[in-house]
Design an enzyme around this catalytic site. Structure first.
Site, PDB file in Angstrom:
ATOM      1  N   LYS A 157      -1.942   6.933   9.290  1.00 30.02           N
ATOM      2  CA  LYS A 157      -1.016   5.828   8.997  1.00 30.02           C
ATOM      3  C   LYS A 157       0.092   6.357   8.108  1.00 30.02           C
ATOM      4  O   LYS A 157      -0.177   6.989   7.083  1.00 30.02           O
ATOM      5  CB  LYS A 157      -1.808   4.712   8.331  1.00 30.02           C
ATOM      6  CG  LYS A 157      -1.062   3.728   7.478  1.00 30.02           C
ATOM      7  CD  LYS A 157      -1.991   2.562   7.136  1.00 30.02           C
ATOM      8  CE  LYS A 157      -1.764   2.021   5.747  1.00 30.02           C
ATOM      9  NZ  LYS A 157      -2.754   0.974   5.401  1.00 30.02           N
ATOM     10  N   SER A 206      -4.202   6.996   5.022  1.00 30.50           N
ATOM     11  CA  SER A 206      -2.915   6.361   4.774  1.00 30.50           C
ATOM     12  C   SER A 206      -2.082   7.357   3.974  1.00 30.50           C
ATOM     13  O   SER A 206      -2.464   7.718   2.862  1.00 30.50           O
ATOM     14  CB  SER A 206      -3.142   5.073   3.978  1.00 30.50           C
ATOM     15  OG  SER A 206      -1.916   4.530   3.559  1.00 30.50           O
ATOM     16  N   GLY A 247      -7.787  -0.260   2.406  1.00 30.33           N
ATOM     17  CA  GLY A 247      -8.114   0.321   1.110  1.00 30.33           C
ATOM     18  C   GLY A 247      -6.988   0.066   0.138  1.00 30.33           C
ATOM     19  O   GLY A 247      -5.860  -0.246   0.538  1.00 30.33           O
ATOM     20  N   LYS A 285      -9.306  -6.403   3.731  1.00 30.69           N
ATOM     21  CA  LYS A 285      -9.724  -5.755   2.487  1.00 30.69           C
ATOM     22  C   LYS A 285     -10.605  -6.777   1.787  1.00 30.69           C
ATOM     23  O   LYS A 285     -10.130  -7.853   1.411  1.00 30.69           O
ATOM     24  CB  LYS A 285      -8.512  -5.408   1.618  1.00 30.69           C
ATOM     25  CG  LYS A 285      -7.603  -4.328   2.210  1.00 30.69           C
ATOM     26  CD  LYS A 285      -6.316  -4.147   1.434  1.00 30.69           C
ATOM     27  CE  LYS A 285      -5.439  -3.073   2.063  1.00 30.69           C
ATOM     28  NZ  LYS A 285      -4.041  -3.116   1.554  1.00 30.69           N
ATOM     29  N   GLU A 294       1.765  -2.127  10.901  1.00 27.31           N
ATOM     30  CA  GLU A 294       1.134  -2.941   9.854  1.00 27.31           C
ATOM     31  C   GLU A 294       2.170  -3.615   8.968  1.00 27.31           C
ATOM     32  O   GLU A 294       3.088  -2.972   8.454  1.00 27.31           O
ATOM     33  CB  GLU A 294       0.227  -2.017   9.023  1.00 27.31           C
ATOM     34  CG  GLU A 294      -0.585  -2.726   7.944  1.00 27.31           C
ATOM     35  CD  GLU A 294      -1.572  -1.770   7.254  1.00 27.31           C
ATOM     36  OE1 GLU A 294      -1.880  -0.692   7.813  1.00 27.31           O
ATOM     37  OE2 GLU A 294      -2.031  -2.102   6.149  1.00 27.31           O
ATOM     38  N   ASP A 306       2.941   1.507   8.286  1.00 29.57           N
ATOM     39  CA  ASP A 306       2.731   0.357   7.391  1.00 29.57           C
ATOM     40  C   ASP A 306       3.990   0.176   6.559  1.00 29.57           C
ATOM     41  O   ASP A 306       4.365   1.062   5.783  1.00 29.57           O
ATOM     42  CB  ASP A 306       1.514   0.619   6.485  1.00 29.57           C
ATOM     43  CG  ASP A 306       1.148  -0.583   5.621  1.00 29.57           C
ATOM     44  OD1 ASP A 306       1.844  -1.625   5.690  1.00 29.57           O
ATOM     45  OD2 ASP A 306       0.149  -0.486   4.870  1.00 29.57           O
ATOM     46  N   LYS A 350       3.420   5.480   5.824  1.00 28.32           N
ATOM     47  CA  LYS A 350       4.151   4.416   5.141  1.00 28.32           C
ATOM     48  C   LYS A 350       5.620   4.523   5.540  1.00 28.32           C
ATOM     49  O   LYS A 350       6.178   5.631   5.562  1.00 28.32           O
ATOM     50  CB  LYS A 350       3.998   4.560   3.623  1.00 28.32           C
ATOM     51  CG  LYS A 350       2.586   4.284   3.131  1.00 28.32           C
ATOM     52  CD  LYS A 350       2.234   2.799   3.231  1.00 28.32           C
ATOM     53  CE  LYS A 350       0.876   2.513   2.606  1.00 28.32           C
ATOM     54  NZ  LYS A 350       0.532   1.080   2.625  1.00 28.32           N
ATOM     55  N   ASP A 361      -1.758  -7.305   6.986  1.00 23.39           N
ATOM     56  CA  ASP A 361      -2.540  -6.894   5.814  1.00 23.39           C
ATOM     57  C   ASP A 361      -2.312  -7.948   4.729  1.00 23.39           C
ATOM     58  O   ASP A 361      -3.056  -8.939   4.648  1.00 23.39           O
ATOM     59  CB  ASP A 361      -2.086  -5.490   5.376  1.00 23.39           C
ATOM     60  CG  ASP A 361      -2.701  -5.001   4.070  1.00 23.39           C
ATOM     61  OD1 ASP A 361      -3.450  -5.748   3.434  1.00 23.39           O
ATOM     62  OD2 ASP A 361      -2.421  -3.845   3.651  1.00 23.39           O
TER      63      ASP A 361
HETATM   64  O1  OSB Z   1      -0.892  -1.545   2.290  1.00 21.35           O
HETATM   65  O2  OSB Z   1      -2.738  -0.713   2.869  1.00 21.35           O
HETATM   66  C1  OSB Z   1      -1.861  -0.869   2.014  1.00 21.35           C
HETATM   67  C2  OSB Z   1      -2.648   1.242  -1.062  1.00 21.35           C
HETATM   68  C3  OSB Z   1      -2.313   0.370  -2.066  1.00 21.35           C
HETATM   69  C4  OSB Z   1      -1.806  -0.863  -1.748  1.00 21.35           C
HETATM   70  C5  OSB Z   1      -1.637  -1.220  -0.411  1.00 21.35           C
HETATM   71  C6  OSB Z   1      -2.002  -0.361   0.611  1.00 21.35           C
HETATM   72  C7  OSB Z   1      -2.478   0.902   0.273  1.00 21.35           C
HETATM   73  C8  OSB Z   1      -2.806   1.928   1.249  1.00 21.35           C
HETATM   74  C9  OSB Z   1      -3.748   3.021   0.825  1.00 21.35           C
HETATM   75  O3  OSB Z   1      -2.307   1.988   2.342  1.00 21.35           O
HETATM   76  C10 OSB Z   1      -5.075   2.892   1.432  1.00 21.35           C
HETATM   77  C11 OSB Z   1      -6.059   3.808   0.742  1.00 21.35           C
HETATM   78  O4  OSB Z   1      -5.997   5.013   0.968  1.00 21.35           O
HETATM   79  O5  OSB Z   1      -6.896   3.318  -0.045  1.00 21.35           O
HETATM   80 MG    MG Z   2      -1.176  -2.186   4.287  1.00 28.43          MG
END
Ligand code: OSB
Ligand code: MG
Length: 373
Positions: A161, A135, A290, A262, A213, A188, A163, A238
């Site tokens: 992924k 991510s 994560g 998660k 996402e 995402d 953001k 999510d």
């Molecule tokens: O939306 O998946 C998410 C991190 C913190 C809060 C929300 C998210 C995320 C990530 C990082 O996308 C995922 C990771 O590398 O742990």
């Molecule tokens: Mg997410």
């Protein structure tokens, strides 16, 4: 297994990268770490709630108060034959699934250690390594994003992924897609858009993303269903999915053709498995998300991701990406986009007490009998 005592740590750990999402910037993690003790063994879990409620509603201070005054007193001094039985003991407290997950997950670890079995075996896991992607946060420029994507593809990650947020979406996705025509790509939005933005998502259809996402509001299953009806790319939920009930609402409404699970967001391993099973019954694949976890939360997530319907690469990438020095002794490193499941009893990792001490802001000790009813 009798739960005899608990230690609750508040930690502050610097991240190796600046992580920008539609809801903010993280340069460090402040987190709760729970050690549950019984029969001379220790079970570990990590909380994913944040200091301020920018992802979902739970906060670190709220969780700490609940753990100290409600959740841990509900289990300390009691004997539970199974993790599910412990789940019933905290179930009367509504919501607060991230806080409840800490207790449940630490007990699963303790329970598995008491049996001398790796956690994935108790959960019904079917693989010894899980496919992973990365991510990547919002970067300073499109060029930097393309460069970063290239580096992570080269490292073997099986899905990238990105953001996104309003104003940082089509242009960056177009550039990455042009540079890497065949790479498995996703985006995402962390709930940054509303249904009236649907044209952005129709335009994203051109880039053959694996899924989009959490585009819309975290409580809005209806509008996700309406958006899904207008686009070809599957929607993945999510933060909207916090329980089996919310998963069912999304699945029945066709608001999620993929689910990001998660474990620490949905109340623990038992609820994560219920969501996994329900999605499977709907023919909907899941993957393990994560929240920038330390080795403790990461190990839990890796074990859970061994269940059969986790068919898409997860976010549990190498721990060394996040931390100069992790709080566990065992390295959790992906090789060729595959993260090996830590063997050994329980979650298969042990605390590095020196590293833990270095990051500790605060430590609370609770024992059976010494707590309020
Ligand atoms: O939306 O998946 C998410 C991190 C913190 C809060 C929300 C998210 C995320 C990530 C990082 O996308 C995922 C990771 O590398 O742990
Ligand atoms: Mg997410």
């Amino acid at each position: 297994m009798r739960v005899e005592a608990a230690e609750l740590y508040t930690l502050k750990m610097p991240l190796r990268f600046r992580f920008e999402t539609s809801f903010g910037v993280q340069t460090e993690r402040k987190l709760l770490l729970l050690v549950l003790k019984g029969e001379g063994l220790e079970g570990l879990a990590e909380g994913v709630m944040t200091p301020f409620p920018l992802f979902r509603e739970e906060t670190l201070a709220g969780a700490k108060d609940l753990l100290e005054n409600a959740l841990l007193p509900a289990v300390l001094g009691k004997t539970f034959d199974t993790p599910e039985a412990l789940g019933h003991a905290v179930a009367p407290f509504r919501g607060n699934r991230m806080a409840k997950a800490m207790v449940e997950m630490a007990f699963w670890d303790l329970f598995a250690r008491s049996l001398g079995a790796p956690l994935y075996r108790l959960l019904g896991g079917v693989r010894r390594a899980v496919p992973v992607g990365v991510s990547l946060g919002i970067q300073a420029s499109v060029e930097q994003t393309v460069e970063l994507v290239g580096r992570h593809l080269k490292a073997g990650y099986r899905r990238i992924k990105l953001k996104i947020k309003p104003g940082w979406d089509l242009e960056v996705v177009r550039a990455v897609r042009e540079a890497f025509p065949d790479a498995p790509l996703t985006v995402d939005a962390n709930s940054a858009y509303r249904l009236f933005d649907y044209r952005v998502f129709q335009a994203l259809d051109a880039f053959e993303l694996e899924y989009i996402e959490q585009p819309l509001h975290y409580e809005d299953i209806n509008d996700h269903a309406k958006l899904q009806a207008r686009i070809r790319t599957p929607i993945c939920l999510d933060e909207s999915v916090v329980s089996k009930e919310t998963a069912r609402a999304a699945l029945e409404a066709d608001a999620a053709r993929v689910i990001n699970i998660k474990v620490a967001r949905v109340g623990g391993h038992a609820e994560a498995k219920r969501i996994h099973d329900l999605a499977w019954a709907f023919g909907v694949p899941v993957w393990m998300g994560g929240m920038l976890e330390t080795g403790v939360g990461r190990a839990h997530a890796i074990h859970a991701a061994t269940l059969p319907n986790y068919t898409l690469p997860g976010d549990t990438s190498s721990a060394s990406r996040y931390w100069e020095k992790d709080i566990v002794n065992e390295p959790l490193e992906a090789v060729g986009g595959l993260m090996p499941v830590p063997e050994g009893p329980g979650i298969g990792v042990t605390l590095d007490r020196a590293a833990l001490a270095r990051y500790t802001l605060d430590r609370l000790e609770l024992r059976a009998g010494a707590t309020r009813p």
